[in-house]
Design a protein around this motif. Structure first.
Motif, PDB file in Angstrom:
ATOM      1  N   SER A 198       0.823  -1.208   0.000  1.00 18.75           N
ATOM      2  CA  SER A 198       0.000   0.000   0.000  1.00 18.75           C
ATOM      3  C   SER A 198       0.856   1.257   0.000  1.00 18.75           C
ATOM      4  O   SER A 198       0.442   2.310  -0.487  1.00 18.75           O
ATOM      5  CB  SER A 198      -0.927   0.008   1.219  1.00 18.75           C
ATOM      6  OG  SER A 198      -0.170  -0.003   2.428  1.00 18.75           O
ATOM      7  N   SER A 199       2.066   1.154   0.534  1.00 21.77           N
ATOM      8  CA  SER A 199       2.971   2.300   0.588  1.00 21.77           C
ATOM      9  C   SER A 199       3.682   2.555  -0.735  1.00 21.77           C
ATOM     10  O   SER A 199       4.317   3.591  -0.917  1.00 21.77           O
ATOM     11  CB  SER A 199       4.010   2.084   1.695  1.00 21.77           C
ATOM     12  OG  SER A 199       4.607   0.805   1.552  1.00 21.77           O
ATOM     13  N   ASP A 200       3.579   1.610  -1.678  1.00 21.14           N
ATOM     14  CA  ASP A 200       4.140   1.805  -3.021  1.00 21.14           C
ATOM     15  C   ASP A 200       3.092   2.530  -3.855  1.00 21.14           C
ATOM     16  O   ASP A 200       2.425   1.953  -4.718  1.00 21.14           O
ATOM     17  CB  ASP A 200       4.515   0.453  -3.625  1.00 21.14           C
ATOM     18  CG  ASP A 200       5.115   0.563  -5.025  1.00 21.14           C
ATOM     19  OD1 ASP A 200       5.507   1.682  -5.417  1.00 21.14           O
ATOM     20  OD2 ASP A 200       5.157  -0.461  -5.725  1.00 21.14           O
ATOM     21  N   PHE A 201       2.937   3.817  -3.601  1.00 23.92           N
ATOM     22  CA  PHE A 201       1.811   4.598  -4.099  1.00 23.92           C
ATOM     23  C   PHE A 201       1.779   4.684  -5.620  1.00 23.92           C
ATOM     24  O   PHE A 201       0.712   4.788  -6.230  1.00 23.92           O
ATOM     25  CB  PHE A 201       1.857   6.000  -3.486  1.00 23.92           C
ATOM     26  CG  PHE A 201       0.552   6.742  -3.501  1.00 23.92           C
ATOM     27  CD1 PHE A 201      -0.548   6.239  -2.830  1.00 23.92           C
ATOM     28  CD2 PHE A 201       0.428   7.944  -4.170  1.00 23.92           C
ATOM     29  CE1 PHE A 201      -1.756   6.923  -2.828  1.00 23.92           C
ATOM     30  CE2 PHE A 201      -0.769   8.639  -4.177  1.00 23.92           C
ATOM     31  CZ  PHE A 201      -1.869   8.125  -3.503  1.00 23.92           C
ATOM     32  N   PHE A 202       2.955   4.630  -6.246  1.00 26.54           N
ATOM     33  CA  PHE A 202       3.029   4.740  -7.707  1.00 26.54           C
ATOM     34  C   PHE A 202       3.216   3.378  -8.380  1.00 26.54           C
ATOM     35  O   PHE A 202       3.441   3.301  -9.584  1.00 26.54           O
ATOM     36  CB  PHE A 202       4.165   5.681  -8.113  1.00 26.54           C
ATOM     37  CG  PHE A 202       3.824   7.142  -7.994  1.00 26.54           C
ATOM     38  CD1 PHE A 202       4.043   8.015  -9.041  1.00 26.54           C
ATOM     39  CD2 PHE A 202       3.263   7.660  -6.840  1.00 26.54           C
ATOM     40  CE1 PHE A 202       3.724   9.371  -8.942  1.00 26.54           C
ATOM     41  CE2 PHE A 202       2.945   8.999  -6.717  1.00 26.54           C
ATOM     42  CZ  PHE A 202       3.178   9.866  -7.776  1.00 26.54           C
ATOM     43  N   GLY A 203       3.157   2.306  -7.594  1.00 30.80           N
ATOM     44  CA  GLY A 203       3.239   0.968  -8.161  1.00 30.80           C
ATOM     45  C   GLY A 203       4.565   0.637  -8.800  1.00 30.80           C
ATOM     46  O   GLY A 203       4.624  -0.054  -9.824  1.00 30.80           O
ATOM     47  N   LEU A 204       5.661   1.080  -8.195  1.00 29.88           N
ATOM     48  CA  LEU A 204       6.974   0.858  -8.788  1.00 29.88           C
ATOM     49  C   LEU A 204       7.378  -0.618  -8.775  1.00 29.88           C
ATOM     50  O   LEU A 204       8.147  -1.070  -9.629  1.00 29.88           O
ATOM     51  CB  LEU A 204       8.027   1.695  -8.070  1.00 29.88           C
ATOM     52  CG  LEU A 204       7.841   3.218  -8.170  1.00 29.88           C
ATOM     53  CD1 LEU A 204       8.921   3.946  -7.381  1.00 29.88           C
ATOM     54  CD2 LEU A 204       7.838   3.674  -9.622  1.00 29.88           C
ATOM     55  N   GLU A 205       6.866  -1.370  -7.797  1.00 30.36           N
ATOM     56  CA  GLU A 205       7.171  -2.807  -7.750  1.00 30.36           C
ATOM     57  C   GLU A 205       6.716  -3.532  -9.009  1.00 30.36           C
ATOM     58  O   GLU A 205       7.270  -4.587  -9.358  1.00 30.36           O
ATOM     59  CB  GLU A 205       6.466  -3.446  -6.550  1.00 30.36           C
ATOM     60  CG  GLU A 205       7.255  -3.462  -5.271  1.00 30.36           C
ATOM     61  CD  GLU A 205       6.480  -4.185  -4.191  1.00 30.36           C
ATOM     62  OE1 GLU A 205       7.121  -4.946  -3.451  1.00 30.36           O
ATOM     63  OE2 GLU A 205       5.262  -3.997  -4.072  1.00 30.36           O
ATOM     64  N   ALA A 206       5.711  -3.000  -9.660  1.00 30.65           N
ATOM     65  CA  ALA A 206       5.144  -3.677 -10.833  1.00 30.65           C
ATOM     66  C   ALA A 206       6.162  -3.822 -11.958  1.00 30.65           C
ATOM     67  O   ALA A 206       5.992  -4.655 -12.855  1.00 30.65           O
ATOM     68  CB  ALA A 206       3.921  -2.910 -11.338  1.00 30.65           C
ATOM     69  N   GLY A 207       7.243  -3.040 -11.908  1.00 32.42           N
ATOM     70  CA  GLY A 207       8.263  -3.127 -12.933  1.00 32.42           C
ATOM     71  C   GLY A 207       9.195  -4.308 -12.797  1.00 32.42           C
ATOM     72  O   GLY A 207      10.013  -4.566 -13.692  1.00 32.42           O
ATOM     73  N   LEU A 208       9.088  -5.050 -11.703  1.00 31.46           N
ATOM     74  CA  LEU A 208       9.936  -6.233 -11.523  1.00 31.46           C
ATOM     75  C   LEU A 208       9.510  -7.342 -12.470  1.00 31.46           C
ATOM     76  O   LEU A 208       8.350  -7.435 -12.883  1.00 31.46           O
ATOM     77  CB  LEU A 208       9.843  -6.734 -10.081  1.00 31.46           C
ATOM     78  CG  LEU A 208      10.422  -5.826  -8.993  1.00 31.46           C
ATOM     79  CD1 LEU A 208      10.084  -6.374  -7.604  1.00 31.46           C
ATOM     80  CD2 LEU A 208      11.933  -5.676  -9.143  1.00 31.46           C
ATOM     81  N   ALA A 209      10.473  -8.210 -12.803  1.00 31.13           N
ATOM     82  CA  ALA A 209      10.158  -9.378 -13.623  1.00 31.13           C
ATOM     83  C   ALA A 209       9.263 -10.336 -12.826  1.00 31.13           C
ATOM     84  O   ALA A 209       9.248 -10.312 -11.596  1.00 31.13           O
ATOM     85  CB  ALA A 209      11.446 -10.084 -14.048  1.00 31.13           C
ATOM     86  N   ASP A 210       8.538 -11.206 -13.528  1.00 31.26           N
ATOM     87  CA  ASP A 210       7.596 -12.104 -12.862  1.00 31.26           C
ATOM     88  C   ASP A 210       8.279 -13.004 -11.839  1.00 31.26           C
ATOM     89  O   ASP A 210       7.754 -13.227 -10.740  1.00 31.26           O
ATOM     90  CB  ASP A 210       6.860 -12.956 -13.898  1.00 31.26           C
ATOM     91  CG  ASP A 210       5.842 -12.149 -14.702  1.00 31.26           C
ATOM     92  OD1 ASP A 210       5.479 -11.044 -14.258  1.00 31.26           O
ATOM     93  OD2 ASP A 210       5.425 -12.626 -15.776  1.00 31.26           O
ATOM     94  N   TYR A 211       9.463 -13.547 -12.183  1.00 33.21           N
ATOM     95  CA  TYR A 211      10.136 -14.425 -11.240  1.00 33.21           C
ATOM     96  C   TYR A 211      10.638 -13.648 -10.021  1.00 33.21           C
ATOM     97  O   TYR A 211      10.692 -14.182  -8.912  1.00 33.21           O
ATOM     98  CB  TYR A 211      11.280 -15.192 -11.911  1.00 33.21           C
ATOM     99  CG  TYR A 211      12.482 -14.359 -12.322  1.00 33.21           C
ATOM    100  CD1 TYR A 211      13.519 -14.121 -11.431  1.00 33.21           C
ATOM    101  CD2 TYR A 211      12.584 -13.843 -13.608  1.00 33.21           C
ATOM    102  CE1 TYR A 211      14.625 -13.363 -11.811  1.00 33.21           C
ATOM    103  CE2 TYR A 211      13.679 -13.098 -13.993  1.00 33.21           C
ATOM    104  CZ  TYR A 211      14.692 -12.860 -13.090  1.00 33.21           C
ATOM    105  OH  TYR A 211      15.783 -12.112 -13.457  1.00 33.21           O
ATOM    106  N   GLU A 212      10.967 -12.361 -10.209  1.00 31.95           N
ATOM    107  CA  GLU A 212      11.364 -11.529  -9.077  1.00 31.95           C
ATOM    108  C   GLU A 212      10.167 -11.252  -8.168  1.00 31.95           C
ATOM    109  O   GLU A 212      10.291 -11.272  -6.936  1.00 31.95           O
ATOM    110  CB  GLU A 212      11.972 -10.222  -9.579  1.00 31.95           C
ATOM    111  CG  GLU A 212      13.303 -10.400 -10.297  1.00 31.95           C
ATOM    112  CD  GLU A 212      13.825  -9.101 -10.895  1.00 31.95           C
ATOM    113  OE1 GLU A 212      15.064  -8.945 -10.961  1.00 31.95           O
ATOM    114  OE2 GLU A 212      13.010  -8.253 -11.305  1.00 31.95           O
ATOM    115  N   LYS A 213       9.024 -11.002  -8.760  1.00 36.22           N
ATOM    116  CA  LYS A 213       7.816 -10.804  -7.965  1.00 36.22           C
ATOM    117  C   LYS A 213       7.490 -12.055  -7.158  1.00 36.22           C
ATOM    118  O   LYS A 213       7.086 -11.976  -5.991  1.00 36.22           O
ATOM    119  CB  LYS A 213       6.633 -10.452  -8.870  1.00 36.22           C
ATOM    120  CG  LYS A 213       6.731  -9.097  -9.546  1.00 36.22           C
ATOM    121  CD  LYS A 213       5.528  -8.880 -10.468  1.00 36.22           C
ATOM    122  CE  LYS A 213       5.643  -7.578 -11.225  1.00 36.22           C
ATOM    123  NZ  LYS A 213       4.524  -7.387 -12.180  1.00 36.22           N
ATOM    124  N   ALA A 214       7.674 -13.214  -7.769  1.00 33.59           N
ATOM    125  CA  ALA A 214       7.393 -14.474  -7.072  1.00 33.59           C
ATOM    126  C   ALA A 214       8.322 -14.658  -5.876  1.00 33.59           C
ATOM    127  O   ALA A 214       7.889 -15.059  -4.791  1.00 33.59           O
ATOM    128  CB  ALA A 214       7.519 -15.651  -8.042  1.00 33.59           C
TER     129      ALA A 214
END
Length: 392
Positions: free
Chosen positions: A7-23
């Motif tokens: 919720s603190s990632d207000f601009f959704g910067l995490e979304a730029g990670l690769a899928d395996y990194e998100k996992a």
């Protein structure tokens, strides 16, 4: 495992990670929330490190990410930064443990070690079976380590003899090895050595009565005629410039951890503001509370953009010392502001450990100072933009 943006990632910067990194980040987040978060306040209160989490941290893969000997796929500095943030969001001491193990102990061997030294030490460090420490700071030498190092190393045949003292050495009370930086008496250059902590003459004593990062087991180290084989000298650690190369790799991740502390305090304050009822309604509906929350979120958002860009530059090979220095100086300053505002939201409860924010508030002070104070990082940036060194 489902990946959910903070919720603190207000601009959704995490979304730029690769899928395996998100996992991998989702797996880490789940482990920290379920296994680490429930125990940190008790261990912080007792100033003890929860050693049983080391195996779990290794299992979810946060140790050894930068090295092919210990990690199954190549990682980016941006991903490693998000990991540092996630660790510090739960607890800054756990983030510091990983930073010492990963970035400093393993980093010194990974950057300055020979292929044989890397093969000998990195796998054990990466699995957590070997705990590492990093001995640079001394009782009388901190910011001036480049010139002021007093620990000495003397070559005697096929061995080196180390004498001196170190201070504030994280993990050192229970580490298996410690990277000791010492000045060669022959050429006056700073060199690095892998020192098993069971070597005769090596004594580490826990620093007591700390009021910040209480879980981190910092130690005073005394080295009295510590003899190690020449094979334990880091092959490519022959001047302070080599030491600085290791520090450069970790300074950016400390900036990420500073953002993580601010995130942890903000998330605790936001949740509390929705639950705490005053004047017949949640304090989240009060203008002054919203002002504190939004100012904190603004600091987090701007710092997050800064540290992510700094790490992108590291991945691209364009990052310079002044970039990492600015990120560390700014992120820790904004962190310090934010944890104070978040603590304020709790009123009197903000000084009680049970509500988490007191721990974030206290731990922020350590990150503000270590891995280069704000003042020293300011001078690094100042030299870059003016062309004039103002260190003395």
């Amino acid at each position: 495992m489902t990946f959910t943006t903070l919720s603190s990632d207000f601009f959704g910067l995490e979304a730029g990670l690769a899928d395996y990194e998100k996992a991998k980040l989702a797996e880490l987040r789940h482990y920290l929330e379920t296994d680490v978060k429930p125990v940190v306040n008790d261990h912080w209160d007792r100033a003890e490190f929860p050693k049983d989490i080391i195996a779990g941290l290794s299992r979810v893969g946060v140790i050894g990410m930068a090295f092919p000997e210990t990690w199954p796929f190549e990682t980016t500095a941006v991903f490693r930064g998000w990991v540092a943030l996630e660790l510090a969001r739960i607890d800054a001491s756990v983030a510091t443990y990983v930073g010492v193990q990963n970035g400093l102990a393993m980093g010194a061997i990974g950057v300055c070690g020979s292929p044989e030294q890397r093969a000998q030490w990195l796998p054990g460090l990466g699995s957590g079976q070997i705990v590492g420490a990093f001995g640079l700071t001394e009782p009388l030498s901190g910011s001036d380590s480049a010139q002021g190092l007093r620990t000495t190393a003397e070559k005697r045949g096929d061995t080196w003899v180390l004498n001196g003292e170190k201070r504030w050495i994280g993990n050192a009370t229970f580490s298996d090895i410690c990277i000791i930086w010492a000045k060669d008496v022959a050429d006056k250059q700073v060199k690095g050595f892998i020192v098993p902590t069971n070597t005769p003459g090596f004594v580490a004593t826990k620093i007591e009565r700390k009021q910040s990062l209480r879980i981190v087991q910092n130690a005073d180290i005394v080295l009295t005629d510590v003899v190690i084989p020449h094979a334990n000298k880091l092959v490519n650690a022959n001047s302070f410039a080599d030491t600085a190369t290791v520090l450069r790799l970790t300074r950016g991740e400390v900036a990420w951890a500073a953002v993580g502390i601010a995130v942890g305090a903000y998330e605790a304050a936001l949740a509390y503001s929705k639950e705490r009822i005053q004047f017949g309604r949640p304090i989240a509906s009060h203008q002054l509370i919203q002002d504190l929350l939004v100012k904190s979120l603004g600091n987090i958002t701007s710092s997050l953009a800064l540290v992510q860009e700094t790490s992108r530059m590291q991945d691209a090979g364009t990052q310079r010392d002044e970039h990492a220095a600015l990120a560390k100086a700014v992120a820790t300053t904004r962190m310090r502001e934010s944890v104070a505002w978040c603590r304020e939201i709790f009123g009197g409860n903000g000084i009680v450990l049970d509500y988490d924010v007191a721990r974030f508030f206290a731990d922020a002070e350590a990150l503000y100072s270590y891995e280069g104070t704000r003042e020293m990082n300011t001078l690094i940036v100042g030299r870059a933009i003016t062309g004039h060194a103002a260190f003395v």
